[in-house]
Motif scaffolding. Structure first.
Motif, PDB file in Angstrom:
ATOM      1  N   PRO A  79       0.807  -1.229   0.000  1.00 40.89           N
ATOM      2  CA  PRO A  79       0.000   0.000   0.000  1.00 40.89           C
ATOM      3  C   PRO A  79       0.840   1.279   0.000  1.00 40.89           C
ATOM      4  O   PRO A  79       0.521   2.238  -0.704  1.00 40.89           O
ATOM      5  CB  PRO A  79      -0.827  -0.133   1.281  1.00 40.89           C
ATOM      6  CG  PRO A  79      -0.911  -1.602   1.538  1.00 40.89           C
ATOM      7  CD  PRO A  79       0.415  -2.141   1.099  1.00 40.89           C
ATOM      8  N   GLU A  80       1.914   1.278   0.779  1.00 38.22           N
ATOM      9  CA  GLU A  80       2.791   2.456   0.816  1.00 38.22           C
ATOM     10  C   GLU A  80       3.473   2.659  -0.542  1.00 38.22           C
ATOM     11  O   GLU A  80       3.623   3.804  -1.009  1.00 38.22           O
ATOM     12  CB  GLU A  80       3.831   2.283   1.916  1.00 38.22           C
ATOM     13  CG  GLU A  80       4.788   3.458   2.054  1.00 38.22           C
ATOM     14  CD  GLU A  80       5.815   3.237   3.144  1.00 38.22           C
ATOM     15  OE1 GLU A  80       6.828   3.959   3.159  1.00 38.22           O
ATOM     16  OE2 GLU A  80       5.608   2.328   3.982  1.00 38.22           O
ATOM     17  N   ASP A  81       3.873   1.579  -1.197  1.00 31.64           N
ATOM     18  CA  ASP A  81       4.514   1.687  -2.510  1.00 31.64           C
ATOM     19  C   ASP A  81       3.525   2.208  -3.556  1.00 31.64           C
ATOM     20  O   ASP A  81       3.898   2.984  -4.441  1.00 31.64           O
ATOM     21  CB  ASP A  81       5.064   0.327  -2.937  1.00 31.64           C
ATOM     22  CG  ASP A  81       6.190  -0.173  -2.034  1.00 31.64           C
ATOM     23  OD1 ASP A  81       6.848   0.673  -1.399  1.00 31.64           O
ATOM     24  OD2 ASP A  81       6.380  -1.401  -1.951  1.00 31.64           O
ATOM     25  N   PRO A 132     -13.332  -5.390  -8.431  1.00 31.26           N
ATOM     26  CA  PRO A 132     -13.316  -6.448  -7.414  1.00 31.26           C
ATOM     27  C   PRO A 132     -13.062  -5.895  -6.018  1.00 31.26           C
ATOM     28  O   PRO A 132     -12.421  -4.860  -5.844  1.00 31.26           O
ATOM     29  CB  PRO A 132     -12.174  -7.355  -7.883  1.00 31.26           C
ATOM     30  CG  PRO A 132     -11.317  -6.500  -8.750  1.00 31.26           C
ATOM     31  CD  PRO A 132     -12.231  -5.522  -9.397  1.00 31.26           C
ATOM     32  N   ARG A 133     -13.567  -6.616  -5.033  1.00 25.61           N
ATOM     33  CA  ARG A 133     -13.429  -6.152  -3.646  1.00 25.61           C
ATOM     34  C   ARG A 133     -11.965  -6.054  -3.242  1.00 25.61           C
ATOM     35  O   ARG A 133     -11.575  -5.133  -2.518  1.00 25.61           O
ATOM     36  CB  ARG A 133     -14.179  -7.099  -2.709  1.00 25.61           C
ATOM     37  CG  ARG A 133     -14.034  -6.728  -1.230  1.00 25.61           C
ATOM     38  CD  ARG A 133     -14.845  -7.644  -0.340  1.00 25.61           C
ATOM     39  NE  ARG A 133     -16.261  -7.495  -0.588  1.00 25.61           N
ATOM     40  CZ  ARG A 133     -17.203  -8.177   0.083  1.00 25.61           C
ATOM     41  NH1 ARG A 133     -16.854  -9.057   1.007  1.00 25.61           N
ATOM     42  NH2 ARG A 133     -18.473  -7.980  -0.187  1.00 25.61           N
ATOM     43  N   TRP A 134     -11.144  -7.011  -3.689  1.00 27.57           N
ATOM     44  CA  TRP A 134      -9.746  -6.975  -3.278  1.00 27.57           C
ATOM     45  C   TRP A 134      -9.050  -5.707  -3.769  1.00 27.57           C
ATOM     46  O   TRP A 134      -8.180  -5.165  -3.068  1.00 27.57           O
ATOM     47  CB  TRP A 134      -9.000  -8.222  -3.791  1.00 27.57           C
ATOM     48  CG  TRP A 134      -8.852  -8.324  -5.288  1.00 27.57           C
ATOM     49  CD1 TRP A 134      -9.661  -9.016  -6.131  1.00 27.57           C
ATOM     50  CD2 TRP A 134      -7.842  -7.715  -6.103  1.00 27.57           C
ATOM     51  NE1 TRP A 134      -9.225  -8.887  -7.430  1.00 27.57           N
ATOM     52  CE2 TRP A 134      -8.104  -8.098  -7.443  1.00 27.57           C
ATOM     53  CE3 TRP A 134      -6.740  -6.907  -5.838  1.00 27.57           C
ATOM     54  CZ2 TRP A 134      -7.306  -7.676  -8.505  1.00 27.57           C
ATOM     55  CZ3 TRP A 134      -5.941  -6.487  -6.898  1.00 27.57           C
ATOM     56  CH2 TRP A 134      -6.222  -6.874  -8.209  1.00 27.57           C
ATOM     57  N   ALA A 194      -8.103   1.434  -0.622  1.00 28.36           N
ATOM     58  CA  ALA A 194      -8.315   2.079   0.672  1.00 28.36           C
ATOM     59  C   ALA A 194      -7.076   1.964   1.553  1.00 28.36           C
ATOM     60  O   ALA A 194      -6.699   2.918   2.254  1.00 28.36           O
ATOM     61  CB  ALA A 194      -9.525   1.457   1.362  1.00 28.36           C
ATOM     62  N   ALA A 195      -6.398   0.814   1.526  1.00 29.71           N
ATOM     63  CA  ALA A 195      -5.198   0.626   2.343  1.00 29.71           C
ATOM     64  C   ALA A 195      -4.085   1.580   1.926  1.00 29.71           C
ATOM     65  O   ALA A 195      -3.262   1.988   2.755  1.00 29.71           O
ATOM     66  CB  ALA A 195      -4.723  -0.825   2.231  1.00 29.71           C
ATOM     67  N   ALA A 196      -4.063   1.954   0.638  1.00 26.33           N
ATOM     68  CA  ALA A 196      -3.055   2.899   0.137  1.00 26.33           C
ATOM     69  C   ALA A 196      -3.450   4.347   0.399  1.00 26.33           C
ATOM     70  O   ALA A 196      -2.694   5.259   0.037  1.00 26.33           O
ATOM     71  CB  ALA A 196      -2.842   2.679  -1.351  1.00 26.33           C
TER      72      ALA A 196
END
Length: 443
Positions: A38-40, A325-327, A333-335
């Motif tokens: 996510p950070e990348d 897709p949900r993933w 969101a995590a990023a």
């Protein structure tokens, strides 16, 4: 009402849900790399937008950015392009003289072939050969490996892929060996690459513009001044370099068996750029040059008339990320990123008017239809939210069109006696509804 961006069907969504497994086979992540993904992704997003001038090296040279691109930017590009490819009147690969050749310039990790394969499952078993051209070899190799792995994960056949490294202008020459073997050009594509032929501007690096900028500054903002003559020269050279692919081949070109080829119909030519001012106006300039050179606009344009958006608007369409897709949504969101909408600018051209070389693949719009574009906006004196529309009569302002999907082809209703004071657009009510008598100038 014909949609340009129909929703993803269940089969496409199911295939996208298997993409992480294919990525894991091609670009497996260690535990540490998975935690930093996510950070990348956020760092690459900044590098491609706000910090673009600081991107001194191609992002394909940095392993963390490669993983970020494949796990985030590539899937989102697949979602937007698959929606588009389901709605565009693309010619089918079957029915021509010889097997079909998909020529993708600036292919990167084969984003366009992957999206086309995803969008049109009825074509997966067709005799199609992909020729993928890019200036860098690493994304091409990753894309080909991903294509094969995704086919194995889904149990679906994939098209064979030939990789070529070189500039965009070399596409025709790199295709010549396949043409001599009897392959016929079917579809010539280029997505998110025209900035490579655009003159560099202060404050912008050389990275591709893969990010969305959906109507951030409004529907009719003034365009930044730029070296349009230099841009036109570069785009004109690109079209000239691809001209051999767009004309019927010589009847005496030998095939693999030594027999003369039958003259094939010319292929369709598809460009897709981000839905930014830069992407949209670049395609508008390309369209102008293409029509001057004898090509014909198939979509999203409603006619071969001069573009009515030359007053400052740019051609683009914005639509929801429905079906992602949900993933991918969870990774976004995590990023710390959001995807409230997707945006792009497409242009489908052909070397012959539909009906001359073959039958039309979709109903052609009439003089009373308009292609809906822009986000909805309020206009004093007009019912509901308005949208701009592109029609054979020119730029149209559509009353009460807030709920109409961007890219839809709609029938025009009655015309108001006055025009939009700001844009000069003719004002229309929805089909069958009375148009407003006048329009005040927008504040």
């Amino acid at each position: 009402m014909a949609e340009l961006f129909p929703p993803l069907d269940a089969a496409a969504q199911a295939a996208l849900n298997r993409l992480p497994e294919a990525l894991a086979r091609v670009r497996p992540l260690t535990g540490a790399h998975r935690r930093s993904l996510p950070e990348d992704i956020a760092a690459l997003s900044r590098a491609l937008t706000a910090e673009r001038a600081e991107l001194r090296r191609p992002y394909w040279s940095r392993p963390a950015f490669v993983s970020a691109y494949l796990h985030y930017f590539l899937p989102w590009n697949l979602v937007r392009l698959t929606r588009l490819f389901r709605g565009l009147p693309l010619p089918p690969p079957e029915g021509g003289h010889g097997p079909a050749l998909l020529l993708d310039a600036g292919s990167g990790p084969l984003t366009v072939p992957l999206a086309l394969w995803l969008a049109r499952p009825e074509w997966r078993a067709a005799p199609v050969q992909v020729l993928a051209l890019d200036s860098a070899s690493q994304p091409l190799e990753l894309g080909r490996a991903l294509f094969a792995a995704w086919g194995e994960e889904t149990g679906e056949p994939v098209w064979p892929v030939r990789l070529e490294r070189g500039p965009l202008e070399s596409l025709a020459s790199r295709a010549l060996p396949l043409l001599r073997q009897g392959w016929r050009p079917w579809l010539v594509t280029a997505a998110n690459v025209l900035n490579e032929v655009r003159p560099a501007r202060r404050g912008h690096g050389s990275a591709r513009d893969d990010e969305d900028d959906p109507d951030a500054a409004g529907p009719l903002d003034e365009l930044e001044a730029g070296p349009e003559d230099a841009l036109g020269e570069r785009l004109d050279r690109l079209l000239a370099a691809w001209a051999p692919l767009l004309a019927p081949g010589p009847a005496d070109m030998p095939s693999a068996e030594g027999a003369a080829n039958r003259v094939p119909a010319p292929p369709a030519l598809l460009f897709v750029e981000p839905g930014t001012r830069l992407g949209g106006t670049t395609l508008m300039r390309l369209r102008e040059l293409a029509l001057e050179g004898g090509l014909h606009a198939v979509a999203p344009c409603t006619a071969d008339t001069p573009c009515p958006l030359s007053r400052g608007a740019w051609c683009h369409f914005t639509f929801s990320p429905q079906g992602a897709p949900r993933w991918l949504a969870e990774l976004t969101a995590a990023a710390g990123l959001t995807k409230r909408s997707l945006s792009l600018s497409p242009l489908l051209l052909t070397a012959a008017p539909e009906g001359e070389e073959g039958e039309s693949h979709s109903p052609q719009p009439s003089a009373r239809e308009a292609r809906v574009l822009s986000s909805p906006f309020a206009v004093p004196g007009v019912d509901g939210l308005a949208r701009y529309g592109c029609a054979p009569c020119g730029l149209a302002l559509l009353e009460d069109a807030g709920a109409v999907a961007s890219g839809s082809l709609v029938r025009l209703g009655r015309e108001a006696p006055r025009r939009d004071a700001r844009s000069g657009a003719r004002i229309f009510a929805p089909g069958g509804k009375r148009a407003p008598a006048g329009l005040k100038k927008k504040s």
